[in-house]
Design a protein around this motif. Structure first.
Motif, PDB file in Angstrom:
ATOM      1  N   VAL A   8     -12.479  -6.354  16.569  1.00 40.17           N
ATOM      2  CA  VAL A   8     -13.316  -6.910  15.513  1.00 40.17           C
ATOM      3  C   VAL A   8     -14.788  -7.015  15.916  1.00 40.17           C
ATOM      4  O   VAL A   8     -15.679  -6.673  15.137  1.00 40.17           O
ATOM      5  CB  VAL A   8     -12.812  -8.315  15.115  1.00 40.17           C
ATOM      6  N   THR A  64      -6.052  -4.634  17.202  1.00 42.49           N
ATOM      7  CA  THR A  64      -7.167  -4.766  16.263  1.00 42.49           C
ATOM      8  C   THR A  64      -8.399  -5.213  17.041  1.00 42.49           C
ATOM      9  O   THR A  64      -8.319  -6.171  17.816  1.00 42.49           O
ATOM     10  CB  THR A  64      -6.862  -5.808  15.172  1.00 42.49           C
ATOM     11  N   TYR A 112       0.447   5.393   1.033  1.00 44.36           N
ATOM     12  CA  TYR A 112      -0.383   6.388   1.698  1.00 44.36           C
ATOM     13  C   TYR A 112       0.325   7.733   1.635  1.00 44.36           C
ATOM     14  O   TYR A 112       1.558   7.815   1.591  1.00 44.36           O
ATOM     15  CB  TYR A 112      -0.609   6.024   3.178  1.00 44.36           C
ATOM     16  N   PHE A 120       0.837  -1.195   0.000  1.00 47.15           N
ATOM     17  CA  PHE A 120       0.000   0.000   0.000  1.00 47.15           C
ATOM     18  C   PHE A 120       0.874   1.247   0.000  1.00 47.15           C
ATOM     19  O   PHE A 120       1.939   1.274   0.614  1.00 47.15           O
ATOM     20  CB  PHE A 120      -0.888   0.050   1.256  1.00 47.15           C
ATOM     21  N   SER A 152     -14.811  -3.707   8.598  1.00 49.93           N
ATOM     22  CA  SER A 152     -14.666  -5.110   8.998  1.00 49.93           C
ATOM     23  C   SER A 152     -13.968  -5.204  10.347  1.00 49.93           C
ATOM     24  O   SER A 152     -14.203  -6.137  11.119  1.00 49.93           O
ATOM     25  CB  SER A 152     -13.894  -5.901   7.943  1.00 49.93           C
ATOM     26  N   SER A 153     -13.105  -4.264  10.641  1.00 48.02           N
ATOM     27  CA  SER A 153     -12.448  -4.185  11.945  1.00 48.02           C
ATOM     28  C   SER A 153     -11.898  -2.780  12.115  1.00 48.02           C
ATOM     29  O   SER A 153     -11.897  -1.974  11.168  1.00 48.02           O
ATOM     30  CB  SER A 153     -11.314  -5.213  12.059  1.00 48.02           C
ATOM     31  N   THR A 203     -11.730  -4.976  -4.244  1.00 46.75           N
ATOM     32  CA  THR A 203     -10.323  -4.959  -4.623  1.00 46.75           C
ATOM     33  C   THR A 203      -9.466  -4.201  -3.636  1.00 46.75           C
ATOM     34  O   THR A 203      -8.303  -3.927  -3.899  1.00 46.75           O
ATOM     35  CB  THR A 203     -10.163  -4.333  -6.016  1.00 46.75           C
ATOM     36  N   SER A 204     -10.028  -3.824  -2.504  1.00 44.24           N
ATOM     37  CA  SER A 204      -9.275  -3.043  -1.517  1.00 44.24           C
ATOM     38  C   SER A 204      -9.163  -3.807  -0.214  1.00 44.24           C
ATOM     39  O   SER A 204      -9.242  -3.234   0.856  1.00 44.24           O
ATOM     40  CB  SER A 204      -9.960  -1.691  -1.271  1.00 44.24           C
ATOM     41  N   TYR A 205      -8.967  -5.063  -0.307  1.00 46.69           N
ATOM     42  CA  TYR A 205      -8.898  -5.911   0.865  1.00 46.69           C
ATOM     43  C   TYR A 205      -7.795  -5.436   1.784  1.00 46.69           C
ATOM     44  O   TYR A 205      -6.634  -5.427   1.420  1.00 46.69           O
ATOM     45  CB  TYR A 205      -8.627  -7.350   0.413  1.00 46.69           C
ATOM     46  N   GLY A 206      -8.185  -5.043   2.992  1.00 46.10           N
ATOM     47  CA  GLY A 206      -7.199  -4.606   3.955  1.00 46.10           C
ATOM     48  C   GLY A 206      -6.862  -3.138   3.888  1.00 46.10           C
ATOM     49  O   GLY A 206      -6.064  -2.653   4.681  1.00 46.10           O
ATOM     50  N   LYS A 207      -7.466  -2.410   2.965  1.00 45.79           N
ATOM     51  CA  LYS A 207      -7.213  -0.965   2.861  1.00 45.79           C
ATOM     52  C   LYS A 207      -7.586  -0.275   4.162  1.00 45.79           C
ATOM     53  O   LYS A 207      -8.597  -0.585   4.771  1.00 45.79           O
ATOM     54  CB  LYS A 207      -8.047  -0.405   1.707  1.00 45.79           C
ATOM     55  N   LEU A 208      -6.754   0.672   4.602  1.00 47.44           N
ATOM     56  CA  LEU A 208      -6.980   1.397   5.844  1.00 47.44           C
ATOM     57  C   LEU A 208      -7.504   2.795   5.575  1.00 47.44           C
ATOM     58  O   LEU A 208      -6.988   3.507   4.712  1.00 47.44           O
ATOM     59  CB  LEU A 208      -5.697   1.497   6.653  1.00 47.44           C
ATOM     60  N   GLN A 253      -8.541  -0.607  13.868  1.00 47.35           N
ATOM     61  CA  GLN A 253      -7.210  -0.741  14.436  1.00 47.35           C
ATOM     62  C   GLN A 253      -6.759   0.584  15.048  1.00 47.35           C
ATOM     63  O   GLN A 253      -7.190   1.656  14.630  1.00 47.35           O
ATOM     64  CB  GLN A 253      -6.205  -1.156  13.351  1.00 47.35           C
ATOM     65  N   ASN A 274      -5.807  -8.156   9.275  1.00 46.17           N
ATOM     66  CA  ASN A 274      -4.712  -7.748   8.422  1.00 46.17           C
ATOM     67  C   ASN A 274      -3.804  -6.747   9.130  1.00 46.17           C
ATOM     68  O   ASN A 274      -4.274  -5.722   9.603  1.00 46.17           O
ATOM     69  CB  ASN A 274      -5.303  -7.086   7.166  1.00 46.17           C
ATOM     70  N   PHE A 277      -7.866   6.124   7.777  1.00 45.33           N
ATOM     71  CA  PHE A 277      -7.391   6.664   9.046  1.00 45.33           C
ATOM     72  C   PHE A 277      -8.226   7.843   9.512  1.00 45.33           C
ATOM     73  O   PHE A 277      -8.776   8.618   8.712  1.00 45.33           O
ATOM     74  CB  PHE A 277      -5.939   7.142   8.918  1.00 45.33           C
ATOM     75  N   ASP A 288      -6.171  -1.318  -6.911  1.00 44.11           N
ATOM     76  CA  ASP A 288      -6.944  -0.147  -6.498  1.00 44.11           C
ATOM     77  C   ASP A 288      -6.039   1.070  -6.583  1.00 44.11           C
ATOM     78  O   ASP A 288      -5.004   1.113  -5.911  1.00 44.11           O
ATOM     79  CB  ASP A 288      -7.474  -0.337  -5.072  1.00 44.11           C
ATOM     80  N   VAL A 338     -10.543  -0.921   8.781  1.00 45.90           N
ATOM     81  CA  VAL A 338     -10.052  -1.878   7.798  1.00 45.90           C
ATOM     82  C   VAL A 338     -11.197  -2.258   6.863  1.00 45.90           C
ATOM     83  O   VAL A 338     -12.253  -2.703   7.325  1.00 45.90           O
ATOM     84  CB  VAL A 338      -9.498  -3.145   8.470  1.00 45.90           C
ATOM     85  N   SER A 339     -10.999  -2.074   5.556  1.00 47.02           N
ATOM     86  CA  SER A 339     -12.021  -2.420   4.568  1.00 47.02           C
ATOM     87  C   SER A 339     -11.831  -3.841   4.092  1.00 47.02           C
ATOM     88  O   SER A 339     -10.702  -4.304   3.936  1.00 47.02           O
ATOM     89  CB  SER A 339     -11.937  -1.476   3.367  1.00 47.02           C
ATOM     90  N   ALA A 340     -12.936  -4.516   3.867  1.00 46.78           N
ATOM     91  CA  ALA A 340     -12.874  -5.889   3.376  1.00 46.78           C
ATOM     92  C   ALA A 340     -13.640  -5.996   2.071  1.00 46.78           C
ATOM     93  O   ALA A 340     -14.470  -5.173   1.756  1.00 46.78           O
ATOM     94  CB  ALA A 340     -13.485  -6.840   4.407  1.00 46.78           C
TER      95      ALA A 340
END
Lengths: 116, 114
Positions: free
Chosen positions: B50, B48, A35, A33, B30-31, B97-102, B33, A103, B104, A56, B92-94
């Motif tokens: 959940v 994290t 940022y 990633f 999804s969670s 195509t952005s699995y794990g995208k944060l 952090q 993750n 903030f 993405d 955290v996005s699930a």
């Protein structure tokens, strides 16, 4: 060490110059990633790679921003014709794609870009 | 657009005091952090959460996740100068195509004076 490394740590560019920022992720990490973090703010997502595929790029602010990860390891973020508003810290993070929700992303120290 | 509102933005306290930082979301992730960031370094994951209603403790730090999974808090007991830093919450996005995208929050700059 075995962490995420970024280079250069500091970059000063004149307005209009092109810059390239490098990220070396942790070996074996599938996800990478980028940022952007403005002074005193939280990081904002730019783009995401799974191996060499850029899945993405919705956070890239303009078509002057371009990222690549051709062999699925090292990644480069390129900014063409830099503008003053591009001044920020650019953070790279990698993860061994365990999937959400647990993750964990490991961040590099960032590259501080200053555009004069 | 998913947003995270974090408050307060700045916190300056004396050693030994307690404090709470809040993080509120406009939607469900999804969670969630919590990270801590020192000057010149990248953020480092603290915890994290959940499950709605979840409480996690890390020494003097207590993290709570709201029942609706849209808000969270970080409570520090008996703060020490070593706790000084930027604290960030991140959703955290699930999926897709952005699995794990944060995503903030704006961050809370904590300064603990000796």
């Amino acid at each position: 060490g075995a962490g995420v490394s970024q280079s250069p740590r500091y970059k000063v560019a004149k307005r209009g110059q092109d810059v390239a920022l490098r990220c070396d992720p942790i070996s074996g990490h599938v996800s990478l990633f980028w940022y952007q973090q403005a002074l005193g703010q939280g990081p904002e997502f730019l783009t995401y790679f799974q191996n060499e595929a850029q899945l993405d790029k919705s956070g890239l602010p303009s078509d002057r921003f371009f990222a690549e990860r051709p062999e699925g390891s090292v990644s480069t973020l390129k900014i063409q014709r830099t503008q003053q508003e591009d001044s920020a810290v650019y953070l790279c993070a990698s993860s061994f794609w365990t999937g959400a929700p647990y993750n964990e992303q490991f961040f590099g120290p960032g590259t501080r870009l200053t555009v004069l | 657009t998913q947003l995270l509102e974090q408050s307060p933005q700045f916190l300056s306290i004396q050693e030994g005091e307690n404090l709470t930082v809040y993080c509120n979301s406009s939607s469900v992730f999804s969670s969630l952090q919590w990270y801590r960031q020192e000057p010149g370094e990248g953020p480092v994951l603290l915890v994290t959460v959940v499950t709605g209603g979840e409480v996690k403790k890390l020494k003097r730090l207590t993290f709570q996740f709201g029942d609706a999974r849209k808000d969270s808090s970080l409570h520090i007991t008996a703060a020490q100068p070593g706790d000084t830093g930027l604290y960030l919450c991140a959703g955290v996005s699930a999926g897709g195509t952005s699995y794990g995208k944060l995503t903030f929050g704006q961050g809370t700059i904590l300064t603990v004076h000796p």
